[in-house]
Design a protein around this motif. Sequence first.
Motif, PDB file in Angstrom:
ATOM      1  N   ARG A   1     -10.640  -3.155  20.775  1.00 58.99           N
ATOM      2  CA  ARG A   1     -10.225  -4.214  19.854  1.00 58.99           C
ATOM      3  C   ARG A   1      -8.999  -5.110  20.541  1.00 58.99           C
ATOM      4  N   SER A   2      -8.135  -4.560  20.903  1.00 60.77           N
ATOM      5  CA  SER A   2      -6.909  -5.245  21.279  1.00 60.77           C
ATOM      6  C   SER A   2      -7.142  -6.131  22.577  1.00 60.77           C
TER       7      SER A   2
ATOM      8  N   ARG B   1       0.796  -1.303  -0.003  1.00 60.92           N
ATOM      9  CA  ARG B   1       0.001  -0.103   0.070  1.00 60.92           C
ATOM     10  C   ARG B   1       0.662   1.154  -0.036  1.00 60.92           C
TER      11      ARG B   1
ATOM     12  N   PHE C   1      -1.977   2.245  13.770  1.00 59.07           N
ATOM     13  CA  PHE C   1      -2.372   0.641  13.574  1.00 59.07           C
ATOM     14  C   PHE C   1      -3.545   0.469  12.598  1.00 59.07           C
ATOM     15  N   GLN C   2      -3.861  -0.494  11.804  1.00 57.84           N
ATOM     16  CA  GLN C   2      -5.141  -0.921  11.510  1.00 57.84           C
ATOM     17  C   GLN C   2      -5.509  -1.984  12.365  1.00 57.84           C
ATOM     18  N   PRO C   3      -6.643  -2.149  12.501  1.00 57.10           N
ATOM     19  CA  PRO C   3      -7.313  -3.092  13.493  1.00 57.10           C
ATOM     20  C   PRO C   3      -6.754  -4.634  13.458  1.00 57.10           C
ATOM     21  N   ASP C   4      -6.376  -5.154  12.273  1.00 58.30           N
ATOM     22  CA  ASP C   4      -5.702  -6.562  12.171  1.00 58.30           C
ATOM     23  C   ASP C   4      -4.136  -6.494  12.486  1.00 58.30           C
ATOM     24  N   GLU C   5      -3.548  -5.229  12.089  1.00 64.54           N
ATOM     25  CA  GLU C   5      -2.130  -4.927  12.450  1.00 64.54           C
ATOM     26  C   GLU C   5      -1.974  -5.152  14.241  1.00 64.54           C
TER      27      GLU C   5
ATOM     28  N   ASP D   1       1.651   2.401   3.307  1.00 64.12           N
ATOM     29  CA  ASP D   1       3.060   1.737   3.868  1.00 64.12           C
ATOM     30  C   ASP D   1       4.433   2.091   3.469  1.00 64.12           C
TER      31      ASP D   1
ATOM     32  N   LEU E   1      -9.769   1.168  19.133  1.00 63.82           N
ATOM     33  CA  LEU E   1      -8.560   0.301  19.053  1.00 63.82           C
ATOM     34  C   LEU E   1      -8.156  -0.351  20.126  1.00 63.82           C
TER      35      LEU E   1
ATOM     36  N   GLU F   1      -3.994  -6.598  16.266  1.00 62.92           N
ATOM     37  CA  GLU F   1      -4.289  -7.722  16.894  1.00 62.92           C
ATOM     38  C   GLU F   1      -3.113  -8.743  16.488  1.00 62.92           C
TER      39      GLU F   1
END
Length: 227
Positions: free
Chosen positions: A117-118, A2, A72-76, A5, A114, A78
């Motif tokens: 989320r973590s 991306r 950070f993105q949510p998946d990153e 990134d 976030l 996690e």
Amino acid sequence: MRRADRLFLIIHALRGRRTALPARGLADTLGVSQRTVYRDVADLQRSGVPIEGEAGIGYVLRKGADIPPLMFQPDELEALVVGTRFVQAFAGERLGRAADAALLKINAVLPAGLRERSERSRVFAPDFGQHAALKAHIDDIHQAIALRRVIALGYADERGAASTREIQPLCLAFWGGSWTLGAWCRLRQDFRNFRLDRIRECVMLEISFLENEKSGFAAYMAAMEAH
């Protein structure tokens, strides 16, 4: 990759450098053309990032520049949380404490959404019952690898036969159930792998070693790949 990134990696590559980094070096690192690097750097400069330099000379971040961290993105996020849990469970006391501190720092700067989320991640790494001696061996061996110091190893093979070796520790690897120490055995003059749960004694000696083409980490990896 991306574009966001890529822009972050450019900033990261320039952060802390005292000399200019040529566009060619950035292009090789990112796997893009120099023209793309020129365009990305120009975009960063226009957005207020204090990058100095020009094409053909190289780029540096202006001294004292304060660049905000990438969110950070949510998946990153996690992935970081799950990775930290594995380190806490399996990587020895010293790295476990460091992972715990790193996670606290990450959570301290996250927005509420976030952070929640973590905390909700349902991927865990339960300690499989490693005893204290094994975790101590991880810490001691990790230090010996960093210092390039010889280790005197008391070891029992799969039949229980005991031996004593002097080894040059090269790496630690976790195989999802057991830790392995990759090393150069000074007695056998060859590479050997030792399971940490079979180590009876581990003493770092006042003997340093240098890695070379025969006994260093690169040669060890080549030998393992060949097998």
